[in-house]
Design a protein around this motif. Structure first.
Motif, PDB file in Angstrom:
ATOM      1  N   CYS A 281       0.861  -1.234   0.001  1.00 29.55           N
ATOM      2  CA  CYS A 281       0.042  -0.037  -0.098  1.00 29.55           C
ATOM      3  C   CYS A 281       1.027   1.127   0.093  1.00 29.55           C
ATOM      4  CB  CYS A 281      -0.985   0.146   1.203  1.00 29.55           C
ATOM      5  SG  CYS A 281      -1.745   1.471   1.370  1.00 29.55           S
ATOM      6  N   LYS A 282       0.637   2.049  -0.962  1.00 25.08           N
ATOM      7  CA  LYS A 282       1.193   3.457  -1.105  1.00 25.08           C
ATOM      8  C   LYS A 282       1.214   4.373   0.373  1.00 25.08           C
ATOM      9  CE  LYS A 282       3.360   6.580  -3.555  1.00 25.08           C
ATOM     10  NZ  LYS A 282       4.762   6.435  -3.934  1.00 25.08           N
ATOM     11  N   ARG A 283       0.412   4.014   0.934  1.00 21.72           N
ATOM     12  CA  ARG A 283       0.129   4.915   2.298  1.00 21.72           C
ATOM     13  C   ARG A 283       0.690   4.313   3.581  1.00 21.72           C
ATOM     14  NH1 ARG A 283      -3.781   5.387   6.265  1.00 21.72           N
ATOM     15  NH2 ARG A 283      -3.797   7.466   7.562  1.00 21.72           N
TER      16      ARG A 283
ATOM     17  N   GLU B 137      -6.549   1.145  -7.041  1.00 18.66           N
ATOM     18  CA  GLU B 137      -5.692   1.602  -7.713  1.00 18.66           C
ATOM     19  C   GLU B 137      -6.112   3.114  -8.036  1.00 18.66           C
ATOM     20  OE1 GLU B 137      -3.536   0.241 -11.036  1.00 18.66           O
ATOM     21  OE2 GLU B 137      -4.012  -1.672 -10.439  1.00 18.66           O
TER      22      GLU B 137
ATOM     23  N   GLN C  78      -1.183   4.417  -8.501  1.00 17.10           N
ATOM     24  CA  GLN C  78      -0.616   4.171  -7.008  1.00 17.10           C
ATOM     25  C   GLN C  78      -1.661   3.019  -6.488  1.00 17.10           C
ATOM     26  OE1 GLN C  78      -0.978   7.896  -4.935  1.00 17.10           O
ATOM     27  NE2 GLN C  78       0.766   8.584  -5.816  1.00 17.10           N
ATOM     28  N   THR C  79      -1.014   2.032  -5.924  1.00 15.78           N
ATOM     29  CA  THR C  79      -2.072   1.067  -5.390  1.00 15.78           C
ATOM     30  C   THR C  79      -2.264   1.119  -3.990  1.00 15.78           C
ATOM     31  OG1 THR C  79      -0.885  -0.401  -7.035  1.00 15.78           O
ATOM     32  CG2 THR C  79      -2.074  -1.458  -5.310  1.00 15.78           C
ATOM     33  N   PHE C  80      -3.292   1.002  -3.340  1.00 14.75           N
ATOM     34  CA  PHE C  80      -3.524   1.186  -1.954  1.00 14.75           C
ATOM     35  C   PHE C  80      -4.306  -0.213  -1.506  1.00 14.75           C
ATOM     36  CE2 PHE C  80      -3.706   5.180  -3.910  1.00 14.75           C
ATOM     37  CZ  PHE C  80      -2.916   6.003  -3.096  1.00 14.75           C
TER      38      PHE C  80
ATOM     39  N   THR D  41      -4.474   9.883   0.870  1.00 20.03           N
ATOM     40  CA  THR D  41      -3.479  10.035   0.146  1.00 20.03           C
ATOM     41  C   THR D  41      -3.708  10.750  -1.131  1.00 20.03           C
ATOM     42  OG1 THR D  41      -2.128   8.179   0.883  1.00 20.03           O
ATOM     43  CG2 THR D  41      -1.475   9.181  -1.058  1.00 20.03           C
TER      44      THR D  41
END
Length: 81
Positions: A41-43, A54, A58-60, A69
């Protein structure tokens, strides 16, 4: 025998995982493969085992992290009625 990319175990029943980017490696378990190639997860950095969310490449792990984010109005579920 082949050596696992993640843990270094020398094992006769390894399998190879190939990513969409073409990276590949032998692994002795799904756990090792997930550790090496699953998206994070990007965050929050959680390993994403399911579909994830997505937004703008960016993937979460969930809609909460995506909203925090990327500031997008996204939700994990839809309430009908």
């Amino acid at each position: 025998m082949t050596t696992c990319t993640s843990c270094g175990n020398d094992y006769e029943k390894t399998f190879t995982v190939v990513t969409p980017e073409g990276e590949q490696g032998p692994f002795d378990s799904f756990e090792c493969a997930i550790h090496a190639v699953a998206p994070r997860c990007k965050r929050c950095g959680v390993t994403i085992l399911g579909h994830g969310v997505e937004v703008d490449a960016q993937t979460f792990c969930c809609s909460h992290c995506a909203r925090q984010t990327a500031d997008v109005p996204i939700t994990d579920r839809v309430v009908i009625g």
